[in-house]
Design a protein around this motif. Structure first.
Motif, PDB file in Angstrom:
ATOM      1  N   ILE A   1      28.266  41.095  38.785  1.00  0.00           N
ATOM      2  CA  ILE A   1      29.629  41.115  38.225  1.00  0.00           C
ATOM      3  C   ILE A   1      29.714  42.231  37.186  1.00  0.00           C
ATOM      4  N   GLY A   2      30.851  42.936  37.154  1.00  0.00           N
ATOM      5  CA  GLY A   2      31.039  43.997  36.167  1.00  0.00           C
ATOM      6  C   GLY A   2      31.589  43.440  34.864  1.00  0.00           C
ATOM      7  N   MET A   3      31.107  43.964  33.754  1.00  0.00           N
ATOM      8  CA  MET A   3      31.602  43.512  32.450  1.00  0.00           C
ATOM      9  C   MET A   3      33.099  43.820  32.298  1.00  0.00           C
TER      10      MET A   3
ATOM     11  N   ILE B   1      43.046  49.566  30.807  1.00  0.00           N
ATOM     12  CA  ILE B   1      41.672  49.725  31.291  1.00  0.00           C
ATOM     13  C   ILE B   1      40.711  49.564  30.117  1.00  0.00           C
ATOM     14  N   VAL B   2      39.854  48.563  30.198  1.00  0.00           N
ATOM     15  CA  VAL B   2      38.829  48.375  29.169  1.00  0.00           C
ATOM     16  C   VAL B   2      37.744  49.427  29.379  1.00  0.00           C
ATOM     17  N   THR B   3      37.430  50.156  28.309  1.00  0.00           N
ATOM     18  CA  THR B   3      36.353  51.148  28.399  1.00  0.00           C
ATOM     19  C   THR B   3      35.050  50.586  27.843  1.00  0.00           C
TER      20      THR B   3
ATOM     21  N   GLY C   1      35.739  43.617  34.306  1.00  0.00           N
ATOM     22  CA  GLY C   1      36.653  42.578  34.758  1.00  0.00           C
ATOM     23  C   GLY C   1      36.263  41.186  34.302  1.00  0.00           C
ATOM     24  N   HIS C   2      35.064  41.038  33.769  1.00  0.00           N
ATOM     25  CA  HIS C   2      34.481  39.723  33.499  1.00  0.00           C
ATOM     26  C   HIS C   2      34.871  39.163  32.130  1.00  0.00           C
ATOM     27  N   VAL C   3      34.582  39.906  31.082  1.00  0.00           N
ATOM     28  CA  VAL C   3      34.708  39.376  29.717  1.00  0.00           C
ATOM     29  C   VAL C   3      36.163  39.069  29.379  1.00  0.00           C
TER      30      VAL C   3
ATOM     31  N   ALA D   1      34.791  34.515  30.560  1.00  0.00           N
ATOM     32  CA  ALA D   1      33.406  34.604  31.027  1.00  0.00           C
ATOM     33  C   ALA D   1      32.563  33.391  30.636  1.00  0.00           C
ATOM     34  N   PHE D   2      32.316  32.546  31.614  1.00  0.00           N
ATOM     35  CA  PHE D   2      31.483  31.360  31.407  1.00  0.00           C
ATOM     36  C   PHE D   2      30.222  31.493  32.259  1.00  0.00           C
ATOM     37  N   GLY D   3      29.177  30.756  31.893  1.00  0.00           N
ATOM     38  CA  GLY D   3      27.940  30.832  32.671  1.00  0.00           C
ATOM     39  C   GLY D   3      26.980  29.724  32.310  1.00  0.00           C
TER      40      GLY D   3
ATOM     41  N   ALA E   1      44.723  51.065  40.247  1.00  0.00           N
ATOM     42  CA  ALA E   1      43.940  49.879  39.881  1.00  0.00           C
ATOM     43  C   ALA E   1      42.605  50.365  39.343  1.00  0.00           C
ATOM     44  N   VAL E   2      41.966  49.519  38.529  1.00  0.00           N
ATOM     45  CA  VAL E   2      40.643  49.855  38.005  1.00  0.00           C
ATOM     46  C   VAL E   2      39.635  48.882  38.589  1.00  0.00           C
ATOM     47  N   THR E   3      38.425  49.388  38.832  1.00  0.00           N
ATOM     48  CA  THR E   3      37.333  48.522  39.254  1.00  0.00           C
ATOM     49  C   THR E   3      36.105  48.804  38.406  1.00  0.00           C
ATOM     50  N   SER E   4      35.332  47.727  38.170  1.00  0.00           N
ATOM     51  CA  SER E   4      34.054  47.869  37.453  1.00  0.00           C
ATOM     52  C   SER E   4      32.931  47.407  38.373  1.00  0.00           C
ATOM     53  N   GLY E   5      32.784  46.081  38.521  1.00  0.00           N
ATOM     54  CA  GLY E   5      31.691  45.556  39.337  1.00  0.00           C
ATOM     55  C   GLY E   5      32.083  45.191  40.753  1.00  0.00           C
ATOM     56  N   GLY E   6      33.378  45.174  41.058  1.00  0.00           N
ATOM     57  CA  GLY E   6      33.819  44.875  42.425  1.00  0.00           C
ATOM     58  C   GLY E   6      33.836  43.394  42.770  1.00  0.00           C
ATOM     59  N   HIS E   7      33.701  42.520  41.769  1.00  0.00           N
ATOM     60  CA  HIS E   7      33.633  41.086  42.068  1.00  0.00           C
ATOM     61  C   HIS E   7      34.958  40.368  41.880  1.00  0.00           C
ATOM     62  N   CYS E   8      36.016  41.041  42.259  1.00  0.00           N
ATOM     63  CA  CYS E   8      37.331  40.417  42.255  1.00  0.00           C
ATOM     64  C   CYS E   8      37.372  39.383  43.382  1.00  0.00           C
TER      65      CYS E   8
HETATM   66  C1  LIG Z   1      30.165  35.794  43.440  1.00  0.00           C
HETATM   67  C2  LIG Z   1      30.966  35.664  42.176  1.00  0.00           C
HETATM   68  C3  LIG Z   1      30.448  34.913  41.135  1.00  0.00           C
HETATM   69  C4  LIG Z   1      31.177  34.765  39.942  1.00  0.00           C
HETATM   70  N1  LIG Z   1      30.643  34.030  38.929  1.00  0.00           N
HETATM   71  C5  LIG Z   1      31.303  33.924  37.745  1.00  0.00           C
HETATM   72  C6  LIG Z   1      30.732  33.198  36.642  1.00  0.00           C
HETATM   73  O1  LIG Z   1      29.640  32.646  36.731  1.00  0.00           O
HETATM   74  N2  LIG Z   1      31.442  33.148  35.484  1.00  0.00           N
HETATM   75  C7  LIG Z   1      32.664  33.758  35.339  1.00  0.00           C
HETATM   76  O2  LIG Z   1      33.243  33.688  34.247  1.00  0.00           O
HETATM   77  N3  LIG Z   1      33.229  34.452  36.372  1.00  0.00           N
HETATM   78  C8  LIG Z   1      32.581  34.549  37.560  1.00  0.00           C
HETATM   79  N4  LIG Z   1      33.141  35.267  38.595  1.00  0.00           N
HETATM   80  C9  LIG Z   1      34.470  35.864  38.407  1.00  0.00           C
HETATM   81  C10 LIG Z   1      34.367  37.288  37.838  1.00  0.00           C
HETATM   82  O3  LIG Z   1      34.011  37.221  36.467  1.00  0.00           O
HETATM   83  C11 LIG Z   1      35.758  37.968  37.978  1.00  0.00           C
HETATM   84  O4  LIG Z   1      36.140  38.023  39.327  1.00  0.00           O
HETATM   85  C12 LIG Z   1      35.773  39.349  37.351  1.00  0.00           C
HETATM   86  O5  LIG Z   1      37.116  39.780  37.221  1.00  0.00           O
HETATM   87  C13 LIG Z   1      34.991  40.363  38.170  1.00  0.00           C
HETATM   88  O6  LIG Z   1      34.940  41.577  37.482  1.00  0.00           O
HETATM   89  P1  LIG Z   1      34.404  42.917  38.217  1.00  0.00           P
HETATM   90  O7  LIG Z   1      34.546  44.033  37.271  1.00  0.00           O
HETATM   91  O8  LIG Z   1      33.066  42.635  38.817  1.00  0.00           O
HETATM   92  O9  LIG Z   1      35.410  43.007  39.470  1.00  0.00           O
HETATM   93  P2  LIG Z   1      36.426  44.135  39.997  1.00  0.00           P
HETATM   94  O10 LIG Z   1      36.676  43.762  41.427  1.00  0.00           O
HETATM   95  O11 LIG Z   1      35.955  45.490  39.720  1.00  0.00           O
HETATM   96  O12 LIG Z   1      37.722  43.813  39.142  1.00  0.00           O
HETATM   97  C14 LIG Z   1      38.270  42.500  39.094  1.00  0.00           C
HETATM   98  C15 LIG Z   1      39.587  42.518  38.320  1.00  0.00           C
HETATM   99  O13 LIG Z   1      39.339  43.041  37.016  1.00  0.00           O
HETATM  100  C16 LIG Z   1      40.060  44.245  36.824  1.00  0.00           C
HETATM  101  N5  LIG Z   1      39.177  45.170  36.097  1.00  0.00           N
HETATM  102  C17 LIG Z   1      37.978  45.662  36.516  1.00  0.00           C
HETATM  103  N6  LIG Z   1      37.484  46.493  35.614  1.00  0.00           N
HETATM  104  C18 LIG Z   1      38.358  46.514  34.587  1.00  0.00           C
HETATM  105  C19 LIG Z   1      38.396  47.227  33.359  1.00  0.00           C
HETATM  106  N7  LIG Z   1      37.418  48.092  33.006  1.00  0.00           N
HETATM  107  N8  LIG Z   1      39.459  47.036  32.538  1.00  0.00           N
HETATM  108  C20 LIG Z   1      40.458  46.172  32.874  1.00  0.00           C
HETATM  109  N9  LIG Z   1      40.485  45.489  34.041  1.00  0.00           N
HETATM  110  C21 LIG Z   1      39.435  45.663  34.888  1.00  0.00           C
HETATM  111  C22 LIG Z   1      40.396  44.740  38.217  1.00  0.00           C
HETATM  112  O14 LIG Z   1      41.506  45.616  38.228  1.00  0.00           O
HETATM  113  C23 LIG Z   1      40.649  43.425  38.935  1.00  0.00           C
HETATM  114  O15 LIG Z   1      41.933  42.913  38.627  1.00  0.00           O
HETATM  115  C24 LIG Z   1      32.446  35.403  39.803  1.00  0.00           C
HETATM  116  C25 LIG Z   1      32.956  36.169  40.864  1.00  0.00           C
HETATM  117  C26 LIG Z   1      32.222  36.296  42.035  1.00  0.00           C
HETATM  118  C27 LIG Z   1      32.786  37.116  43.166  1.00  0.00           C
END
Ligand SMILES: Cc1cc2nc3c(=O)[nH]c(=O)nc-3n(C[C@H](O)[C@H](O)[C@H](O)COP(=O)(O)OP(=O)(O)OC[C@H]3O[C@@H](n4cnc5c(N)ncnc54)[C@H](O)[C@@H]3O)c2cc1C
Length: 231
Positions: A136-138, A205-207, A140-142, A146-148, A67-74
């Motif tokens: 939030i990590g870019m 995996i998005v780089t 997993g987000h974009v 990605a709304f805000g 699995a891949v992680t960026s910001g940990g906000h899954c």
């Molecule tokens: C407190 C909180 C607030 C939030 N607010 C918003 C908001 O305002 N707007 C909105 O749109 N979303 C929001 N989110 C949702 C957030 O955008 C998603 O949960 C996003 O997937 C988190 O990305 P991450 O990289 O931080 O998490 P991670 O836990 O690192 O990863 C989340 C998921 O993305 C995958 N992933 C991570 N990095 C990559 C990568 N480089 N390439 C491919 N896949 C990857 C992981 O494998 C996993 O499935 C919120 C989440 C939380 C917990």
């Protein structure tokens, strides 16, 4: 050639970290949802596309699901899934820079929303409508759209996505990177489209992402994205 980077965090070699190393625990504990706790055989910290390709190929050759992680906000347990034997952490990859060849602003997947807002504003006075939580990590987000706070005025971050670089594995279990753009002539355009809302962790995996407004023209990075609102 690209202009100098606006952020340049600590450069790291690809690091393979086992459970005995405190940095392993730091990656596991980064996950926002404490209901799930990962137990991978090891964690990989990476700092370049090439390092991700090598790390993916190693895990695939070892037969270890990754699995891949960026910001940990899954919000779910996708990263902390007990079946995952390797976690690749791209969070050291935080560079934000203007890429003249692409005519777009590049943001690496490990940058957080807060770091991206800051870098875009400080370098060029521009903004993309990202989410509301700075950590939030870019990565997993974009790809989820990605709304805000700015979405009623500016739409989604995905509306500004010009291109994405993704590390994928082919049927022969070889990993490689591919760049997909929104250009209609691009044979990889479907892959770009998948990253405008298809959800993270599904395609590869998005780089890094490249951002440019659909109606932007010219090569002035300060004119490629919406102006940041007055504070
Ligand atoms: C407190 C909180 C607030 C939030 N607010 C918003 C908001 O305002 N707007 C909105 O749109 N979303 C929001 N989110 C949702 C957030 O955008 C998603 O949960 C996003 O997937 C988190 O990305 P991450 O990289 O931080 O998490 P991670 O836990 O690192 O990863 C989340 C998921 O993305 C995958 N992933 C991570 N990095 C990559 C990568 N480089 N390439 C491919 N896949 C990857 C992981 O494998 C996993 O499935 C919120 C989440 C939380 C917990």
């Amino acid at each position: 050639m690209s202009t100098p980077q606006t952020t340049d965090y600590t450069q790291v070699e690809s690091l393979k970290i086992g459970p005995e190393d405190p940095r392993y625990r730091a990656v596991i504990n980064k996950q926002f949802n404490k209901r799930y706790a990962a137990t991978p055989d090891y964690v990989r910290l990476v700092n370049s596309t090439e390092q991700i390709v090598a790390a993916v190929e190693e895990a695939v050759n070892e037969g270890r699901p990754l699995a891949v992680t960026s910001g940990g906000h899954c919000l779910e347990g996708f990263v902390s899934d007990p079946d995952m034997r390797v976690i690749i952490d791209v969070s050291p990859m935080k560079r934000v820079y203007y890429d003249a060849e692409m005519g777009a602003i590049a943001v690496e997947a490990g940058a957080t929303v807060g770091e991206t807002f800051r870098a875009l504003f400080e370098a060029w006075g521009v903004v993309i409508p990202l989410g509301e939580y700075p950590q939030i990590g870019m990565g997993g987000h974009v790809v989820g759209g990605a709304f805000g706070f700015l979405c009623r005025q500016l739409g989604l971050a995905a509306d500004y996505l010009y291109a994405v670089e993704v590390v994928m594995v082919d049927e022969d279990e070889r990993a490689s990177s591919v760049v997909a753009t929104r250009e209609t002539s691009d044979p990889n355009r479907d892959l770009w489209w998948a990253h405008t809302g298809g959800g993270a962790g599904n395609f590869g995996i998005v780089t890094r992402y490249w951002f440019r407004s659909p109606d932007a023209s010219g090569n002035d990075p300060a004119a490629l994205l919406p102006r940041a609102p007055e504070s």
